[in-house]
Design an enzyme around this catalytic site. Structure first.
Site, PDB file in Angstrom:
ATOM      1  N   ASP A  26     -10.129   3.416  -3.629  1.00 35.48           N
ATOM      2  CA  ASP A  26     -10.831   2.216  -3.167  1.00 35.48           C
ATOM      3  C   ASP A  26     -12.254   2.133  -3.708  1.00 35.48           C
ATOM      4  O   ASP A  26     -12.966   3.125  -3.777  1.00 35.48           O
ATOM      5  CB  ASP A  26     -10.899   2.211  -1.635  1.00 35.48           C
ATOM      6  CG  ASP A  26      -9.534   1.961  -1.016  1.00 35.48           C
ATOM      7  OD1 ASP A  26      -8.534   1.908  -1.758  1.00 35.48           O
ATOM      8  OD2 ASP A  26      -9.481   1.813   0.216  1.00 35.48           O
ATOM      9  N   GLU A  64       0.605   8.583 -10.166  1.00 37.48           N
ATOM     10  CA  GLU A  64       1.724   8.618 -11.128  1.00 37.48           C
ATOM     11  C   GLU A  64       1.685   7.449 -12.113  1.00 37.48           C
ATOM     12  O   GLU A  64       2.717   6.878 -12.463  1.00 37.48           O
ATOM     13  CB  GLU A  64       3.070   8.683 -10.397  1.00 37.48           C
ATOM     14  CG  GLU A  64       3.151   9.928  -9.526  1.00 37.48           C
ATOM     15  CD  GLU A  64       4.562  10.286  -9.125  1.00 37.48           C
ATOM     16  OE1 GLU A  64       5.469  10.139  -9.949  1.00 37.48           O
ATOM     17  OE2 GLU A  64       4.728  10.722  -7.974  1.00 37.48           O
ATOM     18  N   TRP A  82      -3.050   3.345  -5.718  1.00 39.45           N
ATOM     19  CA  TRP A  82      -4.300   4.014  -6.128  1.00 39.45           C
ATOM     20  C   TRP A  82      -4.162   4.781  -7.443  1.00 39.45           C
ATOM     21  O   TRP A  82      -4.786   5.822  -7.640  1.00 39.45           O
ATOM     22  CB  TRP A  82      -4.816   4.941  -5.013  1.00 39.45           C
ATOM     23  CG  TRP A  82      -4.554   4.418  -3.636  1.00 39.45           C
ATOM     24  CD1 TRP A  82      -4.931   3.197  -3.163  1.00 39.45           C
ATOM     25  CD2 TRP A  82      -3.853   5.069  -2.568  1.00 39.45           C
ATOM     26  NE1 TRP A  82      -4.514   3.043  -1.863  1.00 39.45           N
ATOM     27  CE2 TRP A  82      -3.849   4.183  -1.484  1.00 39.45           C
ATOM     28  CE3 TRP A  82      -3.242   6.318  -2.432  1.00 39.45           C
ATOM     29  CZ2 TRP A  82      -3.240   4.491  -0.255  1.00 39.45           C
ATOM     30  CZ3 TRP A  82      -2.640   6.632  -1.218  1.00 39.45           C
ATOM     31  CH2 TRP A  82      -2.640   5.723  -0.155  1.00 39.45           C
ATOM     32  N   GLY A  83      -3.278   4.288  -8.301  1.00 34.26           N
ATOM     33  CA  GLY A  83      -3.134   4.913  -9.622  1.00 34.26           C
ATOM     34  C   GLY A  83      -2.264   6.156  -9.636  1.00 34.26           C
ATOM     35  O   GLY A  83      -2.114   6.797 -10.680  1.00 34.26           O
ATOM     36  N   ASP A  92       0.828  -1.201   0.000  1.00 35.85           N
ATOM     37  CA  ASP A  92       0.000   0.000   0.000  1.00 35.85           C
ATOM     38  C   ASP A  92       0.870   1.261   0.000  1.00 35.85           C
ATOM     39  O   ASP A  92       2.106   1.183   0.088  1.00 35.85           O
ATOM     40  CB  ASP A  92      -0.923  -0.047   1.226  1.00 35.85           C
ATOM     41  CG  ASP A  92      -2.299   0.527   0.924  1.00 35.85           C
ATOM     42  OD1 ASP A  92      -2.409   1.347   0.007  1.00 35.85           O
ATOM     43  OD2 ASP A  92      -3.253   0.156   1.632  1.00 35.85           O
TER      44      ASP A  92
HETATM   45  C1  GLA Z   1      -5.992   1.273   1.268  1.00 40.49           C
HETATM   46  C2  GLA Z   1      -6.117   0.270   0.130  1.00 40.49           C
HETATM   47  C3  GLA Z   1      -7.239  -0.702   0.433  1.00 40.49           C
HETATM   48  C4  GLA Z   1      -6.957  -1.420   1.749  1.00 40.49           C
HETATM   49  C5  GLA Z   1      -6.743  -0.405   2.859  1.00 40.49           C
HETATM   50  C6  GLA Z   1      -6.218  -1.029   4.125  1.00 40.49           C
HETATM   51  O1  GLA Z   1      -7.103   2.088   1.340  1.00 40.49           O
HETATM   52  O2  GLA Z   1      -6.346   0.923  -1.081  1.00 40.49           O
HETATM   53  O3  GLA Z   1      -7.383  -1.640  -0.610  1.00 40.49           O
HETATM   54  O4  GLA Z   1      -5.835  -2.232   1.600  1.00 40.49           O
HETATM   55  O5  GLA Z   1      -5.816   0.591   2.490  1.00 40.49           O
HETATM   56  O6  GLA Z   1      -6.001  -0.101   5.129  1.00 40.49           O
END
Ligand code: GLA
Length: 667
Positions: A481, A462, A459-460, A425
């Site tokens: 998410d 860069e 989360w995309g 993450d």
């Molecule tokens: C981020 C990730 C999620 C999950 C949470 C855990 O938001 O994008 O998929 O893994 O953290 O805290």
């Protein structure tokens, strides 16, 4: 803050002005006569406020729309102005109101609620566009008004549109193209002036769960992917996935030296020392027949040749996850038969970390996970694989110990425990270059003594699709998410357009985990908020996209509908197609999209999607858009597993609101 005030009453005449009585009387009589003639003695117009029509029919991309309050339950407030009436919602939001052609106008003041300014992130990220559109009797939409981009702190914008002649009104809030984070949107003082029938909200279409896929045949059918990658010298585990009556026995012809098959479980284990490609014939037998399928084993640098399929703890348990939750889902993966369709990984998400060993720095699990190695052994003993989670930063998103400064050490610990998959993450990583941060893990994974699938989760940020593969990533999240709403699922899924060229065997775009079954992100679970048709769309789209498929519900609690949805061998086969070609959007309109992908055998998979929430509509695919010449083609409905006949030039189907018809077209 100033309160919204109703319009001021007419001012009295100025002192000293003497109104001419006769003139006033004549004028008044003329006005009265004129309005009587022009109105045909109509009854006066009525007004209904949106909050009187109920907030429950107004969809919200996050939380639930509220009457006379913001989405967070505060007084409606835009740029310091407080409003006593209206609806507080969240992009993406939609509501349809039925009119009878005699409605007069829709008026409102719209904007982003001030509550988002409580955090800097909220103040920066909130952005929406309000759209007012209406449909005529033939259901043709006309956009009447658009707010343009609105950000936090922008003064409320006024909408005032005429509705005469229209049969329905659509009130829409979009995310303005940058995701729905913090998009708290207020329709203030929103009201419809009308004659005739009072406008009524239309409920979005939501069918009861219906099962499309017939049960598997009692004869054997092998559902494993046709290709599997392993690095030289890494432990090999591949369970032949097959449906059909048990008992069943398995055989394999052409297994390379170093591998052995357990004929009763169908598990192939061992090691292959040298790079190379091996064609193996897999065989499954029961008393009713025999099935065969070729498996290409590629021994080399590239693993994860088809998108990973499995389970992840986050969308259901989030931080309440325990060792026992993980074991239960693993057990149910086998007992409910999901393993027979190729579902393999059991992944623990955030919240398993404990403290590091003060002397060695080695990571340890917390009290909810008494023994990480024993858990991995247990999952492997079921013929499944196991994964876990960590973070590039000093802490995970939930505040547990992250891997910063321990990248290599942590990967080696996971390998020692026997883990097959790691998701990494991006919390607490602001300011880092993700290419550098993730490469530390990628390099460690290449040195690890077992194969570990590397899932990049930033989360995309860069554009990881541009560099993810070069740092050793097998998959990378392309967005924030997912949640269990149409806006979130469809926004992410249909938002993958343009990314197909970055996906292929060993490296996949990841539009996040599945939100079917029971979800909840904590101990309290609820059935997904996606409608039945939205769930068919979700699975169809993810399989077309060659997306990693990670079930987000506790498998031991799975209901019949969800189990059926996740065990259609012909649909899953698209996802696992060895060519690994992600679908592209090949046609779209305001309320439909068509996506298509090419498959290894030359056939095409096509999803016909209806994006309208209220009405069924026909969606069609022209064969020329698929590169298919003239001639007749066999079309198969994949959810029903039924041939629909031979078609030339095009195929058209009636599609449910927010639903899909998923077909495969064979030459
Ligand atoms: C981020 C990730 C999620 C999950 C949470 C855990 O938001 O994008 O998929 O893994 O953290 O805290």
């Amino acid at each position: 803050m100033n309160k919204y005030r109703r319009p001021a009453p007419p001012r009295p005449a100025k002192k000293g002005q003497k109104p001419n009585k006769i003139f006033i009387m004549i004028s008044l009589s003329l006005i009265l006569a004129f309005s009587l003639i022009s109105s045909g003695c109509r009854k006066p117009a009525s007004v209904v406020y949106l909050d009187e029509l109920g907030a429950q029919h107004v969809t919200a991309g996050w939380s639930e729309t509220k009457a006379n309050k913001s989405i967070d339950g505060n007084p409606l407030s835009v740029a310091g102005q407080i409003f006593d009436r209206g609806l507080g919602t969240h992009a993406e939001s939609q509501c349809r109101i039925k009119l009878d052609g005699r409605a007069i106008s829709f008026r409102a003041l719209v904007g982003i609620d001030d509550e988002v300014k409580k955090t800097q992130r909220g103040a920066e990220r909130a952005s929406v566009e309000f759209i007012v559109s209406a449909r005529d009797q033939q259901n043709n939409p006309t956009v009447l008004w658009k707010s343009g981009l609105l950000k936090a702190g922008d003064p409320a914008r006024e909408v005032n549109v005429r509705l005469k002649g229209f049969s329905s009104l659509d009130l829409i809030v979009t995310d303005a193209g940058d995701g729905i984070s913090y998009d708290h949107a207020d329709w203030c003082q929103a009201r419809i002036e009308y004659r005739g029938h009072q406008p009524e909200p239309v409920k979005p279409y939501a069918a009861e769960p219906y099962i499309l896929t017939p049960p598997p045949a009692p004869e054997p059918r092998i559902n494993s992917p046709k290709v599997f990658g392993v690095r030289p010298g890494s432990p090999f585990l591949f369970t032949i996935a097959a449906t059909g009556e048990r008992p069943m026995t398995f055989a394999a012809e052409g297994l390379p030296a170093g591998l052995k098959l357990d004929s009763s479980t169908g598990r192939i284990t061992g090691f292959i020392d040298k790079p190379g490609t091996h064609q193996v014939k897999l065989i499954a037998r029961n008393k009713l027949g025999t099935a065969e399928k070729m498996l290409r084993i590629q021994v080399g640098d590239t693993i994860c040749l088809t998108p990973p399929m499995g389970w992840n703890s986050w969308n259901c348990w989030a931080c309440s996850v325990t060792d026992e939750n993980v074991r239960q889902s693993a057990r149910a993966m086998v007992e409910k038969g999901l393993i027979n369709y190729g579902w393999t990984y059991i992944n623990i998400d955030d919240c398993w970390h404990g403290q590091r060993d003060p002397k060695t720095g080695e990571i340890r699990s917390n009290e909810k996970f008494p023994d990480m190695k024993a858990l991995a052994d247990y999952v492997h003993s079921l013929g499944l694989k196991i994964g876990l989670y960590t973070d590039c930063g000093p802490k995970t998103c939930a505040g547990y110990e992250g891997s910063e400064g321990h990248e290599e050490q942590d990967i080696m610990t996971y390998a020692k425990w026997g883990y097959d998959y790691v998701k990494i993450d991006w919390c607490y990583c602001e300011g880092k270059d993700p290419r550098v941060a993730y490469k530390l893990f990628g390099d460690a994974i290449r040195r690890a003594p077992r194969d570990i699938i590397f899932s990049i989760c930033n989360w995309g940020r860069e554009n990881p699709w541009e560099w993810g593969e070069s740092v050793g990533g097998n998959l990378w999240r392309t967005t924030g998410d997912i949640t269990d709403s149409w806006a979130s699922m469809a926004g992410i899924g249909f938002g993958q357009a343009g990314l197909s060229k970055y996906a292929g065997p060993g490296h996949w775009n990841d539009p996040d985990m599945l939100v079917v079954g029971k979800v909840g992100w904590g101990p309290e679970l609820h059935s997904t908020n996606l409608t039945t048709d939205e769930q068919y769309t979700h699975i169809s789209l993810w399989c077309l996209l060659a997306a990693p498929l990670l079930i987000g519900c506790p498998i031991e609690q799975i209901d019949d509908f969800t189990l059926n949805l996740l065990t259609n061998a012909e649909v899953l086969e698209l996802d696992q197609d060895p060519l690994g070609r992600q679908a592209d959007r090949i046609a779209e309109g305001s309320d439909y999209q068509v996506w298509a992908r090419e498959l290894e055998d030359g056939s095409k998979a096509v999803g016909l999607f209806n994006l309208d929430a209220y009405d069924h509509r026909k969606v069609r695919v022209d064969f020329s858009a698929l590169g298919l010449g003239s001639g007749s083609y066999r079309v198969r409905d994949l959810w029903r597993q039924k041939d629909l006949g031979n078609f030339s030039n095009y195929f058209e189907a009636e599609v449910a609101p927010h639903g899909v018809v998923l077909i495969r077209i064979f030459r």
